[in-house]
Design a protein around this motif. Structure first.
Motif, PDB file in Angstrom:
ATOM      1  N   MET A 136      -1.273 -12.943  -3.076  1.00 28.40           N
ATOM      2  CA  MET A 136      -1.491 -11.559  -3.511  1.00 28.40           C
ATOM      3  C   MET A 136      -2.661 -10.927  -2.764  1.00 28.40           C
ATOM      4  SD  MET A 136      -0.754 -11.520  -7.614  1.00 28.40           S
ATOM      5  CE  MET A 136      -2.099 -12.631  -8.028  1.00 28.40           C
ATOM      6  N   VAL A 137      -3.714 -11.714  -2.534  1.00 27.44           N
ATOM      7  CA  VAL A 137      -4.858 -11.207  -1.770  1.00 27.44           C
ATOM      8  C   VAL A 137      -4.409 -10.810  -0.362  1.00 27.44           C
ATOM      9  CG1 VAL A 137      -7.041 -11.873  -0.697  1.00 27.44           C
ATOM     10  CG2 VAL A 137      -6.606 -12.433  -3.091  1.00 27.44           C
ATOM     11  N   GLY A 138      -3.578 -11.648   0.268  1.00 20.50           N
ATOM     12  CA  GLY A 138      -3.082 -11.331   1.603  1.00 20.50           C
ATOM     13  C   GLY A 138      -2.264 -10.057   1.625  1.00 20.50           C
ATOM     14  N   VAL A 139      -1.401  -9.860   0.628  1.00 21.31           N
ATOM     15  CA  VAL A 139      -0.597  -8.629   0.545  1.00 21.31           C
ATOM     16  C   VAL A 139      -1.500  -7.407   0.454  1.00 21.31           C
ATOM     17  CG1 VAL A 139       0.971  -7.310  -0.943  1.00 21.31           C
ATOM     18  CG2 VAL A 139       1.445  -9.713  -0.464  1.00 21.31           C
ATOM     19  N   ALA A 140      -2.496  -7.475  -0.429  1.00 20.29           N
ATOM     20  CA  ALA A 140      -3.381  -6.326  -0.621  1.00 20.29           C
ATOM     21  C   ALA A 140      -4.205  -6.032   0.632  1.00 20.29           C
ATOM     22  CB  ALA A 140      -4.291  -6.574  -1.816  1.00 20.29           C
ATOM     23  N   LEU A 141      -4.762  -7.069   1.256  1.00 23.40           N
ATOM     24  CA  LEU A 141      -5.594  -6.846   2.444  1.00 23.40           C
ATOM     25  C   LEU A 141      -4.771  -6.307   3.606  1.00 23.40           C
ATOM     26  CD1 LEU A 141      -7.976  -9.956   2.439  1.00 23.40           C
ATOM     27  CD2 LEU A 141      -8.501  -7.597   1.784  1.00 23.40           C
ATOM     28  N   GLN A 142      -3.545  -6.786   3.770  1.00 20.73           N
ATOM     29  CA  GLN A 142      -2.707  -6.269   4.851  1.00 20.73           C
ATOM     30  C   GLN A 142      -2.331  -4.811   4.618  1.00 20.73           C
ATOM     31  OE1 GLN A 142       0.547  -9.069   5.299  1.00 20.73           O
ATOM     32  NE2 GLN A 142      -0.852 -10.769   5.683  1.00 20.73           N
ATOM     33  N   ALA A 143      -2.262  -4.407   3.349  1.00 18.34           N
ATOM     34  CA  ALA A 143      -1.940  -3.007   3.050  1.00 18.34           C
ATOM     35  C   ALA A 143      -3.136  -2.100   3.289  1.00 18.34           C
ATOM     36  CB  ALA A 143      -1.453  -2.882   1.599  1.00 18.34           C
ATOM     37  N   VAL A 144      -4.299  -2.451   2.745  1.00 21.23           N
ATOM     38  CA  VAL A 144      -5.447  -1.540   2.836  1.00 21.23           C
ATOM     39  C   VAL A 144      -6.044  -1.510   4.229  1.00 21.23           C
ATOM     40  CG1 VAL A 144      -6.005  -1.752   0.385  1.00 21.23           C
ATOM     41  CG2 VAL A 144      -7.052  -3.318   2.011  1.00 21.23           C
ATOM     42  N   THR A 145      -5.844  -2.562   5.017  1.00 18.29           N
ATOM     43  CA  THR A 145      -6.350  -2.559   6.393  1.00 18.29           C
ATOM     44  C   THR A 145      -5.283  -2.133   7.405  1.00 18.29           C
ATOM     45  OG1 THR A 145      -5.783  -4.894   6.743  1.00 18.29           O
ATOM     46  CG2 THR A 145      -7.975  -4.413   5.855  1.00 18.29           C
TER      47      THR A 145
END
Length: 338
Positions: free
Chosen positions: A84-93
């Motif tokens: 989930m952390v990877g999904v969020a970071l790939q979206a916001v960055t």
């Protein structure tokens, strides 16, 4: 083709939940001491309140329920949280190669955790290690953002390079702490930094469990905003979202998750890089579908990687971070080629 229909998504989620439950129970049989699957199912059934024939030994019950079961549950929680952390970071960055390990978040969490273990001690009781890891993760993420921002804009290429640079600096500081600290304590910290689930116990699983469930609901609440940020900050603003505020919320949420998980499992890299891409291939980039699917896939992935880690060189326990780093490095090279 990604699954689009609501019924298809529900069937996929139900199927992944069933496979995850079966995998978690089946994984309890593997290890230096192989235990028959029939015994495993009977032991688990007994502890869940079902009437089961007790034809196993007390040592087998101890291994399955007190040693392996907490480890498998922690592996599922860590895998789900990092995905989930990877999904969020790939979206916001807006960077498909973003990962808590590559962006320095895991290194910041490790720095905070090592500082507590070697120097500060339990200043906040049982919350000392997770709190220090969270603050380290959040601080490193904010530092990466400050370095990567240029003329008020956040460029994905600069972000990745800044993350790698900050990660190296933080790991150098961690190594310095280890070199100057107590050598007996440092030896155990070094093994912890390689990543592993061997320290799992039932009485510590409540904290990562609460954090992963809370993180899931928090990220699902941000899902529409994450969809908008994928198209750019101007698009997000035109749709009524506060891009900077949403990005800050996502960073706090991901730093908290990473900090808590790293404090219990050590630095396990590349789960947040690989799993979101597999999930997108299944359900597309819409985050209300992507986040729960990625969480279930991440849990499945780490459960079986942990099985391999404790059986490949049995009776020795291979640090799980070594296995995920090897797989993640190969995946990273494939992504760079694409």
């Amino acid at each position: 083709m990604p699954i689009r229909g609501r019924l298809g998504i529900r069937l996929l989620l139900a199927g992944l939940v069933c496979v995850l439950v079966l995998s978690c129970i089946s994984a309890l049989a593997f290890g230096p001491a192989v235990i028959p699957q029939s015994y495993v199912w009977s032991i688990v059934g007994k502890h869940l309140g079902f009437a089961m024939p007790e034809d196993w030994s007390r040592s087998q019950e101890h291994i399955v329920w007190l040693i392996r079961a907490p480890r498998v549950v922690l592996g599922a929680l860590v895998g789900a949280g990092l995905a989930m952390v990877g999904v969020a970071l790939q979206a916001v960055t807006r960077n498909p190669l973003a990962d808590p390990h590559l962006l320095g978040v895991s290194s910041g969490a490790a720095f905070g955790a090592v500082l507590v273990v070697l120097y500060l001690g339990e200043f906040a009781g049982v919350f000392s290690l997770p709190l220090a890891a969270f603050l380290g993760a959040l601080g490193s993420m904010l530092l990466v953002l400050a370095v990567a921002r240029r003329r008020g804009q956040l460029e994905s290429d600069r972000l990745l390079l800044a993350g790698v640079a900050v990660s190296f600096v933080l790991m150098a500081m961690v190594n310095l702490l280890l070199f100057t600290g107590d050598h007996h304590a440092a030896a155990s910290v070094v093994f912890w930094m390689l990543g592993g689930l061997g320290g799992a116990r039932w009485d510590v699983l409540w904290l990562p469990g609460i954090c992963v469930v809370a993180g899931l609901f928090a990220l699902l609440a941000m899902a529409r905003g994450l969809n908008a940020l994928m198209s750019g900050e101007q698009t997000a603003v035109s749709l009524g979202f506060n891009g900077k505020g949403l990005r800050l919320q996502a960073f706090i949420c991901t730093s908290l998750l990473t900090g808590v998980l790293v404090s219990l499992s050590g630095a396990i890299g590349f789960v947040g890089l690989m799993v979101p891409h597999v999930a997108r291939a299944l359900v597309g980039a819409e985050h209300r579908r992507l986040i729960p699917v990625a969480a279930l896939l991440g849990a499945l992935f780490l459960v079986w990687v942990d099985v391999a880690a404790r059986t490949l060189i049995a009776p020795e326990d291979l640090p799980i971070g070594i296995a995920t780093a090897a797989l993640g490095g190969l995946f990273f090279l494939v992504m760079l080629r694409r």
